[in-house]
Design a protein around this motif. Structure first.
Motif, PDB file in Angstrom:
ATOM      1  N   ARG A   1      76.817  12.309  25.078  1.00 50.07           N
ATOM      2  CA  ARG A   1      77.571  11.564  23.987  1.00 50.07           C
ATOM      3  C   ARG A   1      77.503  12.278  22.695  1.00 50.07           C
ATOM      4  O   ARG A   1      78.237  12.694  21.852  1.00 50.07           O
ATOM      5  CB  ARG A   1      77.095  10.031  23.748  1.00 50.07           C
ATOM      6  N   THR A   2      76.255  12.971  22.606  1.00 47.00           N
ATOM      7  CA  THR A   2      75.632  13.750  21.356  1.00 47.00           C
ATOM      8  C   THR A   2      76.507  15.020  21.401  1.00 47.00           C
ATOM      9  O   THR A   2      77.124  15.515  20.464  1.00 47.00           O
ATOM     10  CB  THR A   2      74.422  14.071  21.394  1.00 47.00           C
ATOM     11  N   LEU A   3      76.585  15.677  22.550  1.00 52.54           N
ATOM     12  CA  LEU A   3      77.053  16.933  22.830  1.00 52.54           C
ATOM     13  C   LEU A   3      78.786  16.799  22.502  1.00 52.54           C
ATOM     14  O   LEU A   3      79.325  17.695  21.995  1.00 52.54           O
ATOM     15  CB  LEU A   3      77.054  17.636  24.227  1.00 52.54           C
ATOM     16  N   ASP A   4      79.380  15.470  23.154  1.00 51.01           N
ATOM     17  CA  ASP A   4      80.782  15.437  22.649  1.00 51.01           C
ATOM     18  C   ASP A   4      80.971  15.295  21.180  1.00 51.01           C
ATOM     19  O   ASP A   4      81.838  15.848  20.794  1.00 51.01           O
ATOM     20  CB  ASP A   4      81.350  13.975  23.459  1.00 51.01           C
TER      21      ASP A   4
ATOM     22  N   ALA B   1      78.432  17.064   9.598  1.00 49.46           N
ATOM     23  CA  ALA B   1      78.728  15.891  10.539  1.00 49.46           C
ATOM     24  C   ALA B   1      78.070  16.544  11.868  1.00 49.46           C
ATOM     25  O   ALA B   1      77.562  15.731  12.711  1.00 49.46           O
ATOM     26  CB  ALA B   1      79.838  15.381  10.799  1.00 49.46           C
ATOM     27  N   ALA B   2      78.361  17.674  12.428  1.00 52.03           N
ATOM     28  CA  ALA B   2      77.670  18.170  13.556  1.00 52.03           C
ATOM     29  C   ALA B   2      76.480  18.139  13.760  1.00 52.03           C
ATOM     30  O   ALA B   2      75.826  17.925  14.551  1.00 52.03           O
ATOM     31  CB  ALA B   2      78.533  19.629  13.775  1.00 52.03           C
ATOM     32  N   VAL B   3      75.776  18.683  12.354  1.00 48.75           N
ATOM     33  CA  VAL B   3      74.354  18.524  12.588  1.00 48.75           C
ATOM     34  C   VAL B   3      73.760  17.337  12.645  1.00 48.75           C
ATOM     35  O   VAL B   3      72.755  17.070  13.274  1.00 48.75           O
ATOM     36  CB  VAL B   3      73.759  19.292  11.263  1.00 48.75           C
TER      37      VAL B   3
ATOM     38  N   HIS C   1      70.786  13.103  15.192  1.00 49.07           N
ATOM     39  CA  HIS C   1      70.491  11.649  15.695  1.00 49.07           C
ATOM     40  C   HIS C   1      70.528  11.719  17.320  1.00 49.07           C
ATOM     41  O   HIS C   1      69.632  10.729  17.677  1.00 49.07           O
ATOM     42  CB  HIS C   1      71.984  10.883  15.258  1.00 49.07           C
ATOM     43  N   GLY C   2      71.419  12.124  17.976  1.00 51.08           N
ATOM     44  CA  GLY C   2      71.124  12.147  19.311  1.00 51.08           C
ATOM     45  C   GLY C   2      69.868  12.776  19.917  1.00 51.08           C
ATOM     46  O   GLY C   2      69.131  12.351  20.820  1.00 51.08           O
ATOM     47  N   VAL C   3      69.274  13.768  19.326  1.00 47.39           N
ATOM     48  CA  VAL C   3      68.153  14.368  19.772  1.00 47.39           C
ATOM     49  C   VAL C   3      66.826  13.379  19.425  1.00 47.39           C
ATOM     50  O   VAL C   3      66.114  13.013  19.976  1.00 47.39           O
ATOM     51  CB  VAL C   3      67.674  15.679  19.024  1.00 47.39           C
ATOM     52  N   ARG C   4      66.985  12.739  18.220  1.00 43.77           N
ATOM     53  CA  ARG C   4      66.181  11.711  17.905  1.00 43.77           C
ATOM     54  C   ARG C   4      66.130  10.587  18.803  1.00 43.77           C
ATOM     55  O   ARG C   4      65.000  10.066  19.135  1.00 43.77           O
ATOM     56  CB  ARG C   4      66.413  11.219  16.420  1.00 43.77           C
ATOM     57  N   LEU C   5      67.239  10.112  19.298  1.00 42.08           N
ATOM     58  CA  LEU C   5      67.556   8.873  20.101  1.00 42.08           C
ATOM     59  C   LEU C   5      66.606   9.265  21.660  1.00 42.08           C
ATOM     60  O   LEU C   5      65.908   8.461  22.081  1.00 42.08           O
ATOM     61  CB  LEU C   5      68.791   8.376  20.300  1.00 42.08           C
TER      62      LEU C   5
ATOM     63  N   ALA D   1      71.670  22.990  25.183  1.00 46.64           N
ATOM     64  CA  ALA D   1      72.306  21.779  24.375  1.00 46.64           C
ATOM     65  C   ALA D   1      72.197  21.913  22.915  1.00 46.64           C
ATOM     66  O   ALA D   1      73.248  21.768  22.257  1.00 46.64           O
ATOM     67  CB  ALA D   1      71.624  20.592  24.846  1.00 46.64           C
ATOM     68  N   LEU D   2      71.032  22.444  22.382  1.00 49.65           N
ATOM     69  CA  LEU D   2      70.891  22.719  21.053  1.00 49.65           C
ATOM     70  C   LEU D   2      71.887  23.924  20.651  1.00 49.65           C
ATOM     71  O   LEU D   2      72.516  23.994  19.587  1.00 49.65           O
ATOM     72  CB  LEU D   2      69.631  23.062  20.475  1.00 49.65           C
TER      73      LEU D   2
END
Length: 141
Positions: free
Chosen positions: A12-15, A25-27, A32-36, A72-73
């Motif tokens: 979901r984060t990568l999408d 917004a991309a950052v 947020h995804g990495v944090r979760l 992924a990063l």
């Protein structure tokens, strides 16, 4: 460790990063995804990092997971380049290195577990640092 790599939040984060039309917004989506993912798996990550120092098979697994995480990063670094918003002179590879420093496995624990920052504070600060380090200033005109 596979739970973190295979967590649905990763795709979901990568999408969200791949479809972002704005660099900030991309950052923010990546942060947020990495944090979760880190929030859900922080304890096991710490155990793996500690065990990797004495167990070769754990070290190999940690290396594999770290490579997938860095890859992924790198999606964010590539997206910033596609948007023309990567700082001038900054390659995608160097940007990925910087993202690893800011968002990688060792980054969250010092703030959250050692210095009692909230996950929200940590996410916000790391996002600000990533934007400052990676995103080109908008041009006048």
């Amino acid at each position: 460790m596979n739970q973190g790599v295979e967590d649905p939040v990763v795709e979901r984060t990568l999408d969200a990063v791949r479809t972002a039309t704005d660099a900030k917004a991309a950052v923010a989506a990546m942060a947020h995804g990495v944090r979760l993912d880190n929030e859900r798996h922080l304890d096991i990550v710490q155990v793996m990092i500690t065990a990797a120092a004495v167990e070769q098979h754990v070290e190999e697994e940690l290396r594999r997971v770290s490579a997938a995480y860095r890859q992924a990063l790198g999606v964010l670094a590539e997206r910033l380049a596609e948007l023309g918003m990567l700082r001038p002179g900054l390659s995608s590879e160097r940007a990925t290195d910087m993202l690893w420093f800011l968002f990688g496995l060792p980054s969250w624990r010092p703030f959250v577990a050692e210095h009692n920052w909230s996950w929200d504070e940590t996410e916000r600060w790391l996002t600000e640092q990533a934007v400052a380090a990676l995103v080109a200033e908008p041009r006048d005109g």
